[in-house]
Design an enzyme around this catalytic site. Structure first.
Site, PDB file in Angstrom:
ATOM      1  N   LYS A 171       0.846  -1.215   0.000  1.00 44.75           N
ATOM      2  CA  LYS A 171       0.000   0.000   0.000  1.00 44.75           C
ATOM      3  C   LYS A 171       0.879   1.262   0.000  1.00 44.75           C
ATOM      4  O   LYS A 171       0.607   2.223  -0.733  1.00 44.75           O
ATOM      5  CB  LYS A 171      -0.919  -0.050   1.237  1.00 44.75           C
ATOM      6  CG  LYS A 171      -1.486   1.265   1.714  1.00 44.75           C
ATOM      7  CD  LYS A 171      -2.718   1.707   0.949  1.00 44.75           C
ATOM      8  CE  LYS A 171      -3.137   3.086   1.446  1.00 44.75           C
ATOM      9  NZ  LYS A 171      -4.246   3.632   0.730  1.00 44.75           N
ATOM     10  N   ASN A 220       2.406   1.676  -3.306  1.00 45.41           N
ATOM     11  CA  ASN A 220       1.344   2.117  -4.225  1.00 45.41           C
ATOM     12  C   ASN A 220       1.103   3.623  -4.075  1.00 45.41           C
ATOM     13  O   ASN A 220       1.005   4.358  -5.063  1.00 45.41           O
ATOM     14  CB  ASN A 220       0.069   1.320  -3.898  1.00 45.41           C
ATOM     15  CG  ASN A 220      -1.065   1.599  -4.865  1.00 45.41           C
ATOM     16  OD1 ASN A 220      -0.923   1.408  -6.063  1.00 45.41           O
ATOM     17  ND2 ASN A 220      -2.187   2.058  -4.351  1.00 45.41           N
TER      18      ASN A 220
HETATM   19  P1  NAD Z   1     -12.519   8.620   9.177  1.00 40.56           P
HETATM   20  O1  NAD Z   1     -11.838   9.585  10.084  1.00 40.56           O
HETATM   21  O2  NAD Z   1     -13.583   9.092   8.251  1.00 40.56           O
HETATM   22  O3  NAD Z   1     -13.146   7.419  10.039  1.00 40.56           O
HETATM   23  C1  NAD Z   1     -12.517   6.863  11.167  1.00 40.56           C
HETATM   24  C2  NAD Z   1     -13.602   6.356  12.084  1.00 40.56           C
HETATM   25  O4  NAD Z   1     -12.973   5.748  13.216  1.00 40.56           O
HETATM   26  C3  NAD Z   1     -14.501   7.489  12.645  1.00 40.56           C
HETATM   27  O5  NAD Z   1     -15.855   7.144  12.468  1.00 40.56           O
HETATM   28  C4  NAD Z   1     -14.111   7.561  14.117  1.00 40.56           C
HETATM   29  O6  NAD Z   1     -15.185   7.953  14.970  1.00 40.56           O
HETATM   30  C5  NAD Z   1     -13.707   6.120  14.364  1.00 40.56           C
HETATM   31  N1  NAD Z   1     -12.874   5.942  15.553  1.00 40.56           N
HETATM   32  C6  NAD Z   1     -11.861   6.713  16.009  1.00 40.56           C
HETATM   33  N2  NAD Z   1     -11.362   6.200  17.147  1.00 40.56           N
HETATM   34  C7  NAD Z   1     -12.061   5.066  17.401  1.00 40.56           C
HETATM   35  C8  NAD Z   1     -11.994   4.094  18.421  1.00 40.56           C
HETATM   36  N3  NAD Z   1     -11.114   4.174  19.416  1.00 40.56           N
HETATM   37  N4  NAD Z   1     -12.874   3.079  18.390  1.00 40.56           N
HETATM   38  C9  NAD Z   1     -13.790   2.983  17.379  1.00 40.56           C
HETATM   39  N5  NAD Z   1     -13.901   3.874  16.376  1.00 40.56           N
HETATM   40  C10 NAD Z   1     -13.030   4.897  16.394  1.00 40.56           C
HETATM   41  O7  NAD Z   1     -11.339   7.903   8.360  1.00 40.56           O
HETATM   42  P2  NAD Z   1     -11.439   7.126   6.972  1.00 40.56           P
HETATM   43  O8  NAD Z   1     -11.268   8.090   5.847  1.00 40.56           O
HETATM   44  O9  NAD Z   1     -12.617   6.224   7.006  1.00 40.56           O
HETATM   45  O10 NAD Z   1     -10.096   6.276   7.003  1.00 40.56           O
HETATM   46  C11 NAD Z   1      -9.996   5.072   7.719  1.00 40.56           C
HETATM   47  C12 NAD Z   1      -8.712   4.383   7.307  1.00 40.56           C
HETATM   48  O11 NAD Z   1      -8.752   4.151   5.894  1.00 40.56           O
HETATM   49  C13 NAD Z   1      -7.451   5.210   7.565  1.00 40.56           C
HETATM   50  O12 NAD Z   1      -6.438   4.357   8.026  1.00 40.56           O
HETATM   51  C14 NAD Z   1      -7.148   5.806   6.204  1.00 40.56           C
HETATM   52  O13 NAD Z   1      -5.769   6.095   6.033  1.00 40.56           O
HETATM   53  C15 NAD Z   1      -7.580   4.667   5.291  1.00 40.56           C
HETATM   54  N6  NAD Z   1      -7.929   5.066   3.917  1.00 40.56           N
HETATM   55  C16 NAD Z   1      -8.741   6.140   3.695  1.00 40.56           C
HETATM   56  C17 NAD Z   1      -9.086   6.481   2.371  1.00 40.56           C
HETATM   57  C18 NAD Z   1     -10.012   7.647   2.086  1.00 40.56           C
HETATM   58  O14 NAD Z   1     -10.158   8.002   0.901  1.00 40.56           O
HETATM   59  N7  NAD Z   1     -10.660   8.238   3.080  1.00 40.56           N
HETATM   60  C19 NAD Z   1      -8.605   5.724   1.295  1.00 40.56           C
HETATM   61  C20 NAD Z   1      -7.791   4.608   1.554  1.00 40.56           C
HETATM   62  C21 NAD Z   1      -7.467   4.286   2.871  1.00 40.56           C
END
Ligand code: NAD
Length: 187
Positions: free
Chosen positions: A171, A174
């Protein structure tokens, strides 16, 4: 139909968990945001008060969280997944976290007798909605085959990246390649 604990219902986790529900699976969901949990409950999931509650009776646990510290807290902290998880379950971390943190967590889980793999995703929340994410699977062949039917509800391309911990490494390569190509195209 599997019982899946899904933890982290944000921009990515919310549509990914909806696609698992649409695929006919039973979801036990947890997020620190009650609004995020409520959204999934309306769609048919069971809302849980802690990661331990979500993991009770689950065959799979999926984490989709912002960083490695949170993944560690959810798995190994107070009221964490390992407090209730069955030893024949499979934990799949789909978050993008530091590879050395992935290694540390996989080792800590193995010491406690739990099976864990990493499947970070490529592309964006638009593809999370349409179930067309790129799945970078780090796991043994047996782990990857066990997870494949669930993963293919969230993505449409699965790369077997190598053993546990290799998904996150592919990843990062990538991401590096995408950024480098963007910079080159801009020039
Ligand atoms: P986000 O911030 O939208 O969502 C994270 C969620 O985790 C939130 O709903 C938050 O309330 C929850 N959270 C935080 N602490 C918590 C805990 N202790 N227990 C339970 N829930 C908890 O983030 P996202 O964009 O969904 O990204 C999530 C992962 O995916 C990250 O690692 C990010 O790097 C990866 N990612 C994101 C994208 C994108 O386009 N957004 C793309 C590829 C990968």
């Amino acid at each position: 139909m599997a019982v899946i604990a899904f933890i982290g219902l944000g921009q990515m986790g919310q549509p990914m968990s909806l696609n698992l529900l649409k695929g006919g699976h039973r979801l036990q969901v947890f997020d620190v945001s009650q609004a995020a949990v409520n959204g999934l409950v309306e769609a048919g999931a069971s809302g849980c008060a802690t990661p331990a509650d979500a993991a009770r009776g689950a065959e799979f646990v999926i984490t989709m969280l912002p960083n490695g510290e949170l993944v560690e807290q959810v798995l190994l902290g107070e009221n964490g997944v390992t407090a209730t998880l069955a030893h024949d379950a499979l934990v799949i971390d789909m978050s993008t976290i530091h590879p050395l943190h992935t290694d540390k967590l996989i080792a800590a889980m193995a010491t406690l007798g739990f099976s864990m793999m990493d499947v970070p995703v490529g592309r964006t929340s638009d593809q999370a909605v349409t179930g067309s994410l790129l799945l970078l699977a780090g796991g043994t062949p047996a782990q990857i085959e066990r997870a494949r039917p669930l993963l293919m509800l969230m993505g449409n391309e699965l790369v077997a990246a190598g053993g546990p911990g290799m998904g996150i490494r592919v990843k990062i390569v990538n991401n590096y390649m995408s950024i480098a190509l963007n910079a080159l195209s801009a020039e």
